[in-house]
Write a protein that holds these residues in place. Structure first.
Motif, PDB file in Angstrom:
ATOM      1  N   GLY A 139       1.001  -1.374  -0.064  1.00 37.03           N
ATOM      2  CA  GLY A 139       0.068   0.018   0.109  1.00 37.03           C
ATOM      3  C   GLY A 139       0.884   1.236  -0.060  1.00 37.03           C
ATOM      4  O   GLY A 139       0.490   2.123  -0.895  1.00 37.03           O
ATOM      5  N   LEU A 140       1.831   1.218   0.656  1.00 35.53           N
ATOM      6  CA  LEU A 140       2.967   2.467   0.853  1.00 35.53           C
ATOM      7  C   LEU A 140       3.479   2.741  -0.479  1.00 35.53           C
ATOM      8  O   LEU A 140       3.561   3.860  -0.878  1.00 35.53           O
ATOM      9  N   PHE A 141       4.096   1.325  -1.112  1.00 38.31           N
ATOM     10  CA  PHE A 141       4.642   1.568  -2.362  1.00 38.31           C
ATOM     11  C   PHE A 141       3.894   2.238  -3.376  1.00 38.31           C
ATOM     12  O   PHE A 141       4.184   2.915  -4.330  1.00 38.31           O
ATOM     13  N   LEU A 142       2.543   1.706  -3.423  1.00 34.20           N
ATOM     14  CA  LEU A 142       1.608   1.782  -4.681  1.00 34.20           C
ATOM     15  C   LEU A 142       1.056   3.378  -4.440  1.00 34.20           C
ATOM     16  O   LEU A 142       0.983   4.073  -5.477  1.00 34.20           O
ATOM     17  N   GLN A 143       0.716   3.758  -3.179  1.00 35.66           N
ATOM     18  CA  GLN A 143       0.331   5.088  -3.317  1.00 35.66           C
ATOM     19  C   GLN A 143       1.564   6.219  -3.432  1.00 35.66           C
ATOM     20  O   GLN A 143       1.350   7.284  -3.756  1.00 35.66           O
ATOM     21  N   THR A 144       2.521   5.948  -3.030  1.00 35.15           N
ATOM     22  CA  THR A 144       3.765   6.749  -3.278  1.00 35.15           C
ATOM     23  C   THR A 144       3.903   6.828  -4.642  1.00 35.15           C
ATOM     24  O   THR A 144       4.413   7.822  -5.295  1.00 35.15           O
ATOM     25  N   LEU A 145       3.940   5.493  -5.231  1.00 33.22           N
ATOM     26  CA  LEU A 145       4.222   5.717  -6.723  1.00 33.22           C
ATOM     27  C   LEU A 145       3.092   6.548  -7.407  1.00 33.22           C
ATOM     28  O   LEU A 145       3.471   7.300  -8.397  1.00 33.22           O
ATOM     29  N   VAL A 146       2.010   6.528  -6.985  1.00 33.36           N
ATOM     30  CA  VAL A 146       0.699   7.189  -7.646  1.00 33.36           C
ATOM     31  C   VAL A 146       1.307   8.965  -7.514  1.00 33.36           C
ATOM     32  O   VAL A 146       0.977   9.644  -8.417  1.00 33.36           O
ATOM     33  N   GLN A 147       1.439   9.188  -6.257  1.00 34.06           N
ATOM     34  CA  GLN A 147       1.980  10.519  -6.061  1.00 34.06           C
ATOM     35  C   GLN A 147       3.153  10.974  -6.703  1.00 34.06           C
ATOM     36  O   GLN A 147       3.101  12.083  -7.319  1.00 34.06           O
ATOM     37  N   LEU A 148       4.071  10.110  -6.825  1.00 36.85           N
ATOM     38  CA  LEU A 148       5.223  10.360  -7.711  1.00 36.85           C
ATOM     39  C   LEU A 148       5.142  10.615  -9.093  1.00 36.85           C
ATOM     40  O   LEU A 148       5.356  11.603  -9.732  1.00 36.85           O
TER      41      LEU A 148
END
Length: 163
Positions: A139-148
């Motif tokens: 979850g942390l990875f995917l949402q950070t990726l979306v933000q990035l």
């Protein structure tokens, strides 16, 4: 890819909120049962595991709402560098998430392989609560990726505690 990542983040958020809402039921049941002299053997352990999942799956919501804490000393001192430090922070978070995912899956695999169970009467296989670690990392990875990728960073993320 981004719609799937957003969906997974929203699903993890919904599960966290549902767990938070549902946690009051077994705790209330235990309080009532104890008052009648019939304490349970399952409430403490199951609510503890639910709370672990709530915390790790809540990573997705924290990233979506920019609620993760940040050290903003350098961007505050040099406002023109904020975009650079935001991106650096996101890349560091992605790397950290990969570490959480990899070590979390190893932790789960180790507990499955060695048949480790809780030292209580329930004898819950500990890979079940340990699964919260890699799932939270995902979850942390995917949402950070979306933000990035989208460049979505809310202004609240830039506030300093105590302002």
């Amino acid at each position: 890819m981004l719609p799937l990542a957003r969906f997974i983040g929203k699903a993890m958020t919904a599960i966290s909120i549902a767990l938070m809402a549902l946690l009051c039921l077994p705790v209330a049941y235990e309080a009532i049962a104890r008052s009648f002299g019939a304490p349970t053997i399952w409430v403490f352990e199951t609510t503890l595991y639910a709370f672990i999942f709530l915390g790790f799956l809540g990573n997705a919501l924290a990233v979506q709402t920019n609620a993760h804490f940040r050290v903003t000393l350098l961007p505050d001192m040099f406002p023109g560098t904020r975009p650079f430090f935001d991106r650096l922070s996101q890349v560091a978070t992605l790397l950290f998430a990969v570490l959480i995912i990899a070590s979390g899956f190893y932790f789960v695999w180790y507990q499955i392989e060695n048949e480790i169970v809780s030292a209580t009467l329930l004898e819950v296989p500990l890979w079940i609560p340990a699964l919260a670690i890699p799932l939270g990392g995902i979850g942390l990875f995917l949402q950070t990726l979306v933000q990035l990728v989208t460049g979505e960073i809310a202004d609240e993320a830039h506030s300093v505690v105590g302002d």
